[in-house]
Design an enzyme around this catalytic site. Structure first.
Site, mmCIF file in Angstrom:
data_model
loop_
_atom_site.group_PDB
_atom_site.id
_atom_site.type_symbol
_atom_site.label_atom_id
_atom_site.label_comp_id
_atom_site.label_asym_id
_atom_site.label_seq_id
_atom_site.Cartn_x
_atom_site.Cartn_y
_atom_site.Cartn_z
ATOM 1 C CG ASP A 40 31.434 -48.744 38.017
ATOM 2 O OD1 ASP A 40 32.515 -48.607 37.891
ATOM 3 O OD2 ASP A 40 30.691 -50.359 38.708
ATOM 4 C CB ILE A 41 28.874 -53.196 42.134
ATOM 5 C CG1 ILE A 41 28.524 -54.502 42.881
ATOM 6 C CG2 ILE A 41 28.950 -54.018 40.211
ATOM 7 C CD1 ILE A 41 27.201 -54.779 42.518
ATOM 8 C CG ASN B 227 25.114 -64.190 29.427
ATOM 9 O OD1 ASN B 227 25.990 -65.411 29.330
ATOM 10 N ND2 ASN B 227 25.963 -63.376 28.841
ATOM 11 N N GLY C 74 26.160 -53.870 30.771
ATOM 12 C CA GLY C 74 25.415 -54.116 31.645
ATOM 13 C C GLY C 74 27.081 -54.219 32.741
ATOM 14 C CB VAL C 75 26.238 -54.637 36.261
ATOM 15 C CG1 VAL C 75 25.144 -56.077 36.483
ATOM 16 C CG2 VAL C 75 26.958 -54.816 37.649
ATOM 17 C CG ASP C 76 28.048 -60.453 32.679
ATOM 18 O OD1 ASP C 76 27.685 -61.304 31.985
ATOM 19 O OD2 ASP C 76 29.757 -60.531 32.751
ATOM 20 C CB SER D 216 16.391 -59.752 35.840
ATOM 21 O OG SER D 216 16.665 -61.365 35.788
ATOM 22 C CB THR D 217 15.893 -54.633 36.825
ATOM 23 O OG1 THR D 217 16.983 -53.815 37.215
ATOM 24 C CG2 THR D 217 15.564 -55.174 38.441
HETATM 25 N N1 APR Z 1 27.499 -50.729 38.710
HETATM 26 C C1 APR Z 1 26.427 -51.523 38.927
HETATM 27 N N2 APR Z 1 24.707 -52.043 38.546
HETATM 28 C C2 APR Z 1 25.213 -51.250 37.417
HETATM 29 C C3 APR Z 1 26.384 -51.211 36.760
HETATM 30 C C4 APR Z 1 27.964 -51.212 37.530
HETATM 31 N N3 APR Z 1 28.602 -50.816 36.745
HETATM 32 N N4 APR Z 1 25.859 -51.035 34.977
HETATM 33 C C5 APR Z 1 24.898 -51.304 35.295
HETATM 34 N N5 APR Z 1 23.829 -51.836 36.497
HETATM 35 C C6 APR Z 1 22.789 -52.167 36.548
HETATM 36 C C7 APR Z 1 21.718 -51.588 36.048
HETATM 37 O O1 APR Z 1 21.786 -50.308 35.524
HETATM 38 C C8 APR Z 1 20.392 -52.254 36.107
HETATM 39 O O2 APR Z 1 19.823 -52.299 37.160
HETATM 40 O O3 APR Z 1 22.525 -53.868 36.682
HETATM 41 C C9 APR Z 1 21.501 -53.701 37.054
HETATM 42 C C10 APR Z 1 20.415 -54.744 35.846
HETATM 43 O O4 APR Z 1 20.781 -55.086 34.441
HETATM 44 P P1 APR Z 1 22.019 -55.942 33.364
HETATM 45 O O5 APR Z 1 23.480 -55.118 33.247
HETATM 46 O O6 APR Z 1 21.292 -55.003 31.853
HETATM 47 O O7 APR Z 1 21.624 -56.916 33.539
HETATM 48 P P2 APR Z 1 19.988 -57.671 33.763
HETATM 49 O O8 APR Z 1 18.997 -57.271 33.495
HETATM 50 O O9 APR Z 1 20.125 -58.715 34.971
HETATM 51 O O10 APR Z 1 20.206 -58.613 31.973
HETATM 52 C C11 APR Z 1 21.837 -59.935 32.179
HETATM 53 O O11 APR Z 1 22.496 -58.701 30.412
HETATM 54 O O12 APR Z 1 24.952 -57.899 30.184
HETATM 55 C C12 APR Z 1 23.598 -58.987 29.715
HETATM 56 O O13 APR Z 1 25.390 -60.807 30.042
HETATM 57 C C13 APR Z 1 24.031 -59.980 30.639
HETATM 58 O O14 APR Z 1 23.093 -61.462 29.382
HETATM 59 C C14 APR Z 1 23.025 -61.357 30.406
HETATM 60 C C15 APR Z 1 21.903 -59.737 30.488
#
Ligand code: APR
Length: 169
Positions: free
Chosen positions: A10-11, A24, A32-34, A117-118
């Site tokens: 977890d980052i 975003n 997600g990570v956001d 983005s993945t």
């Molecule tokens: N720590 C590290 N990586 C994480 C965590 C975490 N706590 N939670 C999720 N991830 C990973 C996911 O498994 C994925 O591999 O982060 C990567 C990016 O996935 P997303 O968070 O869905 O981000 P992204 O694909 O760039 O989409 C961005 O999603 O959450 C919304 O506000 C954000 O609209 C934006 C979009």
């Protein structure tokens, strides 16, 4: 000597100078990570992000890390995958370059990237990993002030892709 390292974590738990958020363009949080970063950093992060007035795809902006172990958060907006004919790869590459440049400008020597983005944005994981590793390697050739770049994978699929690609370096 700059090191590229891989971790499955977890980052929000990483003790580095700066963690990168896959945000975003509103910079007002999400899933997600956001979502994880905003939850861990606390409400002051959103308050600071609102003052930034958003961020275009491929660009990056920096805030304090607040309750996080990291001093800073670099918010970058990755491309949504539309099939690959809309300059998605160039935009993703820009996310890594701009984030690294911003880290150097703010005297950070260690930085952790999620797999931008993945997730929700559906960018192919293998292609994204190749772009990420290429851009980081290229940047580190001419920027010696960063001593550690951590690729932080949350899911196993990304982790094994990065492990295979990094083993070939
Ligand atoms: N720590 C590290 N990586 C994480 C965590 C975490 N706590 N939670 C999720 N991830 C990973 C996911 O498994 C994925 O591999 O982060 C990567 C990016 O996935 P997303 O968070 O869905 O981000 P992204 O694909 O760039 O989409 C961005 O999603 O959450 C919304 O506000 C954000 O609209 C934006 C979009």
């Amino acid at each position: 000597m700059s090191a590229i390292e891989l971790i499955q974590s977890d980052i929000t738990q990483l003790e580095v100078d700066v963690i990168v958020n896959a945000a975003n363009s509103t910079l007002r949080g999400g899933g997600g990570v956001d979502g994880a970063i905003h939850r861990a950093a606390g409400p002051r992060l959103l308050a600071e992000c609102i003052k930034l007035n958003g961020c275009p795809t491929g660009e990056a902006k920096i805030t304090d890390g607040f309750n996080l172990k990291a001093r800073f958060v670099i918010h970058t907006v990755g491309p949504i995958w539309y099939g690959g004919d809309s300059h998605e790869s160039d935009q993703l590459a820009s996310c890594y370059r701009k984030s690294l440049s911003l880290a150097v400008e703010n005297n950070c020597t260690s930085i952790a990237f999620p797999n931008i983005s993945t997730g929700v944005y559906d960018f192919p994981k293998e292609l994204a990993a190749n772009i990420a590793i290429r851009e980081v390697q290229t940047f580190l050739v001419t920027n010696k002030s960063i001593s550690k770049v951590l690729f932080c994978c949350f899911d196993s699929e990304n982790y094994f892709i990065y492990q295979r690609l990094l083993d070939k370096l």
